[in-house]
Scaffold this active site. Structure first.
Site, PDB file in Angstrom:
ATOM      1  N   ARG A 175       0.938  -0.973  -0.052  1.00 58.39           N
ATOM      2  CA  ARG A 175       0.016   0.112   0.087  1.00 58.39           C
ATOM      3  C   ARG A 175       0.504   1.141   0.440  1.00 58.39           C
ATOM      4  NH1 ARG A 175      -5.367   1.520   3.265  1.00 58.39           N
ATOM      5  NH2 ARG A 175      -5.719   0.139   1.959  1.00 58.39           N
ATOM      6  N   HIS A 228      -7.003   0.568  -6.603  1.00 59.08           N
ATOM      7  CA  HIS A 228      -7.531   0.126  -4.849  1.00 59.08           C
ATOM      8  C   HIS A 228      -8.373  -1.225  -5.680  1.00 59.08           C
ATOM      9  CE1 HIS A 228      -8.241  -1.343  -1.282  1.00 59.08           C
ATOM     10  NE2 HIS A 228      -8.913  -0.260  -0.516  1.00 59.08           N
ATOM     11  N   GLN A 277     -10.214  -3.375  -2.662  1.00 57.08           N
ATOM     12  CA  GLN A 277     -11.979  -3.485  -2.587  1.00 57.08           C
ATOM     13  C   GLN A 277     -12.484  -3.450  -3.677  1.00 57.08           C
ATOM     14  OE1 GLN A 277     -12.277  -1.830   1.002  1.00 57.08           O
ATOM     15  NE2 GLN A 277     -14.114  -2.393  -0.157  1.00 57.08           N
ATOM     16  N   ASP A 289     -17.255   7.676  -1.845  1.00 62.33           N
ATOM     17  CA  ASP A 289     -16.174   7.887  -1.073  1.00 62.33           C
ATOM     18  C   ASP A 289     -15.436   8.887  -0.090  1.00 62.33           C
ATOM     19  OD1 ASP A 289     -13.284   6.860  -0.116  1.00 62.33           O
ATOM     20  OD2 ASP A 289     -12.237   6.731  -1.859  1.00 62.33           O
ATOM     21  N   CYS A 317     -16.376   2.505   0.873  1.00 61.06           N
ATOM     22  CA  CYS A 317     -14.898   1.665   1.158  1.00 61.06           C
ATOM     23  C   CYS A 317     -14.276   2.008   2.864  1.00 61.06           C
ATOM     24  CB  CYS A 317     -14.450   1.359   0.298  1.00 61.06           C
ATOM     25  SG  CYS A 317     -13.241   3.791   0.244  1.00 61.06           S
ATOM     26  N   ARG A 370     -13.820  -8.466   2.154  1.00 57.79           N
ATOM     27  CA  ARG A 370     -12.020  -7.841   1.568  1.00 57.79           C
ATOM     28  C   ARG A 370     -12.145  -9.437   2.175  1.00 57.79           C
ATOM     29  NH1 ARG A 370     -10.156  -2.607   1.769  1.00 57.79           N
ATOM     30  NH2 ARG A 370      -8.480  -4.058   1.142  1.00 57.79           N
TER      31      ARG A 370
HETATM   32  N1  NVA Z   1      -9.703   6.855  -1.267  1.00 61.40           N
HETATM   33  C1  NVA Z   1      -9.275   6.637   0.076  1.00 61.40           C
HETATM   34  C2  NVA Z   1      -9.445   5.462  -0.289  1.00 61.40           C
HETATM   35  C3  NVA Z   1      -8.847   4.474   1.549  1.00 61.40           C
HETATM   36  C4  NVA Z   1      -9.368   2.948   1.851  1.00 61.40           C
HETATM   37  C5  NVA Z   1      -7.868   6.747   0.013  1.00 61.40           C
HETATM   38  O1  NVA Z   1      -6.938   6.332  -1.357  1.00 61.40           O
HETATM   39  O2  NVA Z   1      -7.163   7.292   1.045  1.00 61.40           O
HETATM   40  N1   CP Z   2     -11.755   0.648   2.194  1.00 59.35           N
HETATM   41  C1   CP Z   2      -9.627   0.345   2.667  1.00 59.35           C
HETATM   42  O1   CP Z   2      -8.775  -0.079   2.194  1.00 59.35           O
HETATM   43  O2   CP Z   2      -9.419   0.478   4.325  1.00 59.35           O
HETATM   44  P1   CP Z   2      -8.617   0.738   5.098  1.00 59.35           P
HETATM   45  O3   CP Z   2      -7.759   1.757   4.517  1.00 59.35           O
HETATM   46  O4   CP Z   2      -8.369   0.744   7.057  1.00 59.35           O
HETATM   47  O5   CP Z   2      -7.387  -0.650   4.828  1.00 59.35           O
END
Ligand code: NVA
Ligand code: CP
Length: 320
Positions: A105, A132, A135, A239, A279, A307
């Site tokens: 990540r 992502h 997800q 989101d 998400c 997930r």
């Molecule tokens: N769009 C958000 C998703 C978090 C799971 C981010 O990238 O922070």
């Molecule tokens: N939806 C998601 O990826 O959550 P986290 O950021 O908690 O991993």
């Protein structure tokens, strides 16, 4: 000889493979519910590398690999030499000698690409600024299970995954971010009907959009009007306004996203019995109201649970 596969984008799988992953994710959900052991990948070691925060991705991957009979090694931002500038190409080659798979990540999508190039074992995108895919894999499972529940009697056969996913129309409301981009990929790959409402200057990635439109039989529309995108649609997603790394833009984003909150009024313009996905983490009162996320249309808790199942299916597929 087994050639390693990576999962950096939904386009790293074919439409047929994506459907198989969703089907297997549902089987794995059922097995766990029945408390049936499913240690299909004993002894597999999965590295989880986090350059951004996480709750769901971290816990679901760690539990997934353990329940498949393997083990996870979790590295946070300051736990490895990556945080002190060790090159990705060195890190990837070394980690691949200990582990059977590496989830990453991070910020720039090029960073997971570089991991994948230098790793001799599969690399999984656990979220980048661009995409992502883990997800949206779980989101597709959630929609499939929802449609399947409505379409069959408990004793009847489960409907075909692709037909079920194509039987509903999708909307995205809010930032054209990593989640929006990945929904666009899903629409292109599976031929889904997706309308996105994003404010001016917060549109999804143009290359992702072009590729998805070129690849698929899907119908992908972009508008700035949230009501137009949602009208008559069955699955609504949104989101956060400011994704990780964009927190300092929050004030400007609050102004730009006025009118894009998924509230009861907007939900009322969707198809009857429309469902809502998010998400998480959610910011109640910004992109979604408390009433909607806690209401009967919300599938977000099942979506979060999925997930775990979807990533088990992914690990079985990637880690032979
Ligand atoms: N769009 C958000 C998703 C978090 C799971 C981010 O990238 O922070
Ligand atoms: N939806 C998601 O990826 O959550 P986290 O950021 O908690 O991993």
């Amino acid at each position: 000889m087994h050639t390693k596969r990576d999962f950096l984008s939904l386009f790293d799988v074919s439409d047929v493979e994506l459907v198989q992953l969703v089907r297997r994710a549902e089987e794995l959900r059922f097995l766990r519910q029945m408390r049936e052991p499913h240690k299909t990948r004993p002894g597999r070691m999965l590295a989880l590398v986090f350059e951004k925060a996480s709750t769901r991705t971290r816990v679901s991957f760690e539990v997934a690999v353990a329940e498949l009979g393997g083990h996870a090694v979790v590295l946070g931002r300051n736990d490895s030499q990556l945080g002190r500038g060790e090159p990705i190409k060195d890190t990837a080659r070394v980690m691949a000698r200990y582990c059977h798979g590496i989830m990453v990540r991070t910020f720039g999508h090029d960073r997971v690409g570089e991991f994948a190039r230098y790793s001799s074992v599969p690399v999984i995108n656990g979220l980048t600024d661009l995409l992502h895919p883990c997800q949206v894999l779980a989101d597709l499972q959630t929609v499939y299970a929802h449609v399947a529940r409505g379409a069959t009697s408990p004793a009847g056969p489960a409907p075909d995954v692709l037909s079920a996913l194509r039987s509903v129309r999708y909307a995205w409301v809010g930032d054209g971010n990593n989640m929006a981009n990945t929904w666009i990929e899903a629409a292109g790959l599976l031929g889904l009907d997706l309308a996105l409402a994003c404010p001016k200057s917060f549109e999804p990635n143009a290359e992702v959009l072009t590729r998805a439109r070129r690849t698929g039989q899907g119908k992908i529309q972009l508008t700035q009007d949230a009501r137009e995108a949602v009208a008559g649609r069955h699955v609504l997603s949104t989101d956060v306004l400011a994704s990780m790394g964009k927190e300092d833009e929050i004030e400007a984003r609050r102004r730009a996203f006025a009118g894009y909150c998924l509230d009861g009024k907007l939900l009322a313009t969707a198809a009857p019995a429309a469902v809502v996905l998010h998400c998480l983490p959610a910011h109640r009162g910004e992109e979604i109201t408390d009433e909607v996320i806690e209401g009967p249309s919300s599938l977000v808790w099942q979506q979060a649970e999925n997930r775990l199942h979807a990533q088990k299916a992914l690990l079985e597929w990637l880690l032979p």
